[in-house]
Enzyme design. Structure first.
Site, short mmCIF file in Angstrom:
data_model
loop_
_atom_site.label_atom_id
_atom_site.label_comp_id
_atom_site.label_asym_id
_atom_site.label_seq_id
_atom_site.Cartn_x
_atom_site.Cartn_y
_atom_site.Cartn_z
N ASP A 21 12.66 -8.72 3.47
CA ASP A 21 12.61 -8.89 4.92
C ASP A 21 13.94 -8.51 5.57
OD1 ASP A 21 11.49 -9.54 7.35
OD2 ASP A 21 11.92 -11.68 7.19
N GLY A 22 13.86 -7.98 6.78
CA GLY A 22 15.08 -7.70 7.55
C GLY A 22 15.33 -6.24 7.84
N TRP A 26 18.03 -4.93 10.71
CA TRP A 26 19.14 -4.15 10.20
C TRP A 26 19.31 -2.87 11.03
CZ3 TRP A 26 19.83 0.75 8.14
CH2 TRP A 26 20.98 0.97 7.37
N HIS A 38 13.42 0.73 7.45
CA HIS A 38 12.51 0.83 6.29
C HIS A 38 13.02 1.89 5.32
CE1 HIS A 38 9.94 -1.97 8.23
NE2 HIS A 38 9.57 -1.15 9.19
N GLU A 68 -1.18 -8.77 7.21
CA GLU A 68 -0.78 -9.02 8.61
C GLU A 68 0.05 -7.85 9.18
OE1 GLU A 68 -0.43 -11.31 6.11
OE2 GLU A 68 -2.16 -12.51 6.73
N TRP A 70 -0.69 -4.90 9.24
CA TRP A 70 -1.57 -3.93 9.93
C TRP A 70 -1.55 -4.16 11.44
CZ3 TRP A 70 -2.66 0.23 7.39
CH2 TRP A 70 -2.93 0.19 6.02
N LEU A 132 9.67 -2.06 -17.75
CA LEU A 132 9.44 -2.86 -16.55
C LEU A 132 8.08 -2.54 -15.93
CD1 LEU A 132 10.56 -4.60 -14.10
CD2 LEU A 132 11.41 -2.43 -13.17
N ARG A 189 13.61 -14.30 -1.14
CA ARG A 189 13.30 -13.78 0.20
C ARG A 189 14.61 -13.45 0.90
NH1 ARG A 189 8.89 -14.90 4.70
NH2 ARG A 189 9.69 -13.42 6.21
N SER A 197 5.02 -16.49 4.00
CA SER A 197 4.30 -15.40 4.66
C SER A 197 3.09 -14.87 3.86
CB SER A 197 5.25 -14.25 4.99
OG SER A 197 6.30 -14.68 5.80
#
Ligand code: FPP
Length: 252
Positions: A21-22, A26, A38, A68, A70, A132, A189, A197
């Site tokens: 998040d952020g 930013w 993004h 959400e 969307w 991974l 988070r 969320s």
């Protein structure tokens, strides 16, 4: 000195989940459009994937796009989808080379066809990898996943595969999109919000939660190691007392 050298290598969480998040804040802070945030966020994704490989995390789940999300402006959704496609395209060779297996969880139906094709290609191309496992939560909502599991269980009860009284915690888990994954030991988070969320509600029942004010595009390898170090200081009691845990450790 890097915190990587301070981490206890015998106590690395097997599965780490991250709410990234952020990004928007930013970018706005820098007078740019949210979309640039993004893009910067995608660079942080690469950093945590690299760090996970370096210290031996086995599963990394990233909350990439929620059900959400969307509801966001169309222009932002289009930009995130284009970024996803471009990132997977540019990273696929490195994923293959570094033994990373790509998976997704969530409802793929509303995703643009070109994005889904690219993702499916990458999933197939990395399916034999054993290092991974990178899980992108895409068009994902935990409540939706739980409701879907209930529908699937209902169908199997109707078919007579098992009866209602046989539905256990284990049975339920097998109908979620995370069925074959271990529960995360650690949930991180970023971005200074203290909420979940609609992310992995069932799976994080006993996860350690780590919140940081750091905005996702600023989150680097050292921040990731710091979260793991914090996790390593926690006492995971699962309802037991501290004394019981000490006694169990002494027996082992
Ligand atoms: C949350 O920040 C971020 C998202 C909804 C999108 C996450 C997408 C990426 C990091 C891009 C690429 C990902 C991959 C896996 C290649 P926000 O927009 O809610 O930020 P804000 O809270 O500051 O508004």
């Amino acid at each position: 000195m890097s915190l990587k050298n301070v981490i206890n290598k015998d106590n690395i969480p097997c599965h780490i989940a991250i709410i990234m998040d952020g990004n928007g804040r930013w970018a706005i802070k820098r007078g740019n459009s949210r979309i640039l945030g993004h893009k910067a966020g995608a660079i942080s994704v690469r950093k945590v994937v690299e760090a996970s490989l370096e210290i031996g995390v086995k599963y990394l789940t990233l909350y990439t796009f929620s059900t959400e999300n969307w509801e966001r402006p169309k222009i932002e959704i289009t930009a995130i989808m284009a970024l996803l496609e471009a990132t997977i395209n540019s990273e696929i060779e490195d994923l293959k080379k570094n033994n990373v297996k790509l998976l997704t969880i969530g409802d793929s139906a509303p995703l643009p066809i070109n994005v889904m094709e690219k993702i499916n290609y990458a999933i197939n191309a990395t399916s034999e990898n054993t290092g991974l496992t990178l899980i992108l939560a895409l068009s994902y909502g935990a409540k939706q996943d739980i409701a879907n599991a209930m529908r699937l269980i209902g169908k199997d009860v109707e078919k007579g595969i098992f009866s209602i009284s046989n539905i256990s915690i284990d049975t339920f888990g097998k109908y979620l999109s995370t069925a074959n994954l271990p529960d995360p030991e650690l949930l991180i988070r970023t971005g200074g919000e203290y909420r979940i969320s609609n992310f992995l509600l069932w799976e994080i029942a006993y996860s350690e939660l780590y919140f940081t004010e750091t905005l996702w595009p600023d989150f680097d390898k050292e921040d990731f190691y710091k979260a793991i170090l914090n996790y390593q200081k926690r006492e995971r009691r699962y309802g037991k007392t501290s004394n019981q845990l000490t006694k169990m450790k002494n027996i082992i």
